[in-house]
Design a protein around this motif. Structure first.
Motif: not given
Ligand SMILES: [Zn+2]
Length: 86
Positions: A18-47
């Motif tokens: 999403q944003c090109g920020q480096r994330v640890p290889r061990t991090y399980r999410g697809e996008t970085c934590p900041a983008c995950e939260e943003e994505e979640l927020y958008q879903k929640v907002k829509n919901y």
């Protein structure tokens, strides 16, 4: 928002698609934590814009802590029937 695909790999990590920020290889999410939260927020907002729900419903539906939902509300992220949230 700019998207970069496919995800780049490096020896010591990878980059958030999403944003090109480096994330640890061990991090399980697809996008970085900041983008995950943003994505979640958008879903929640829509919901909450399309459903008649309370903060508790949102927490249950998305599996997120009620405290976080309330935190978003308190920070003014959502403008939605405030009287119903508490
Ligand atoms: Zn990101």
């Amino acid at each position: 928002m700019k998207r970069r695909f496919p995800m780049e790999e490096e020896n010591n990590g990878r980059y958030c698609p999403q944003c090109g920020q480096r994330v640890p290889r061990t991090y399980r999410g697809e996008t970085c934590p900041a983008c995950e939260e943003e994505e979640l927020y958008q879903k929640v907002k829509n919901y909450i814009q399309t459903h008649d729900v309370t903060a508790m419903d949102v927490a249950d539906e998305f599996g997120i802590p009620l405290a976080q939902v309330k935190d978003w509300i308190e920070n003014g992220y959502f403008v939605y029937r405030k009287d119903q949230w508490y």
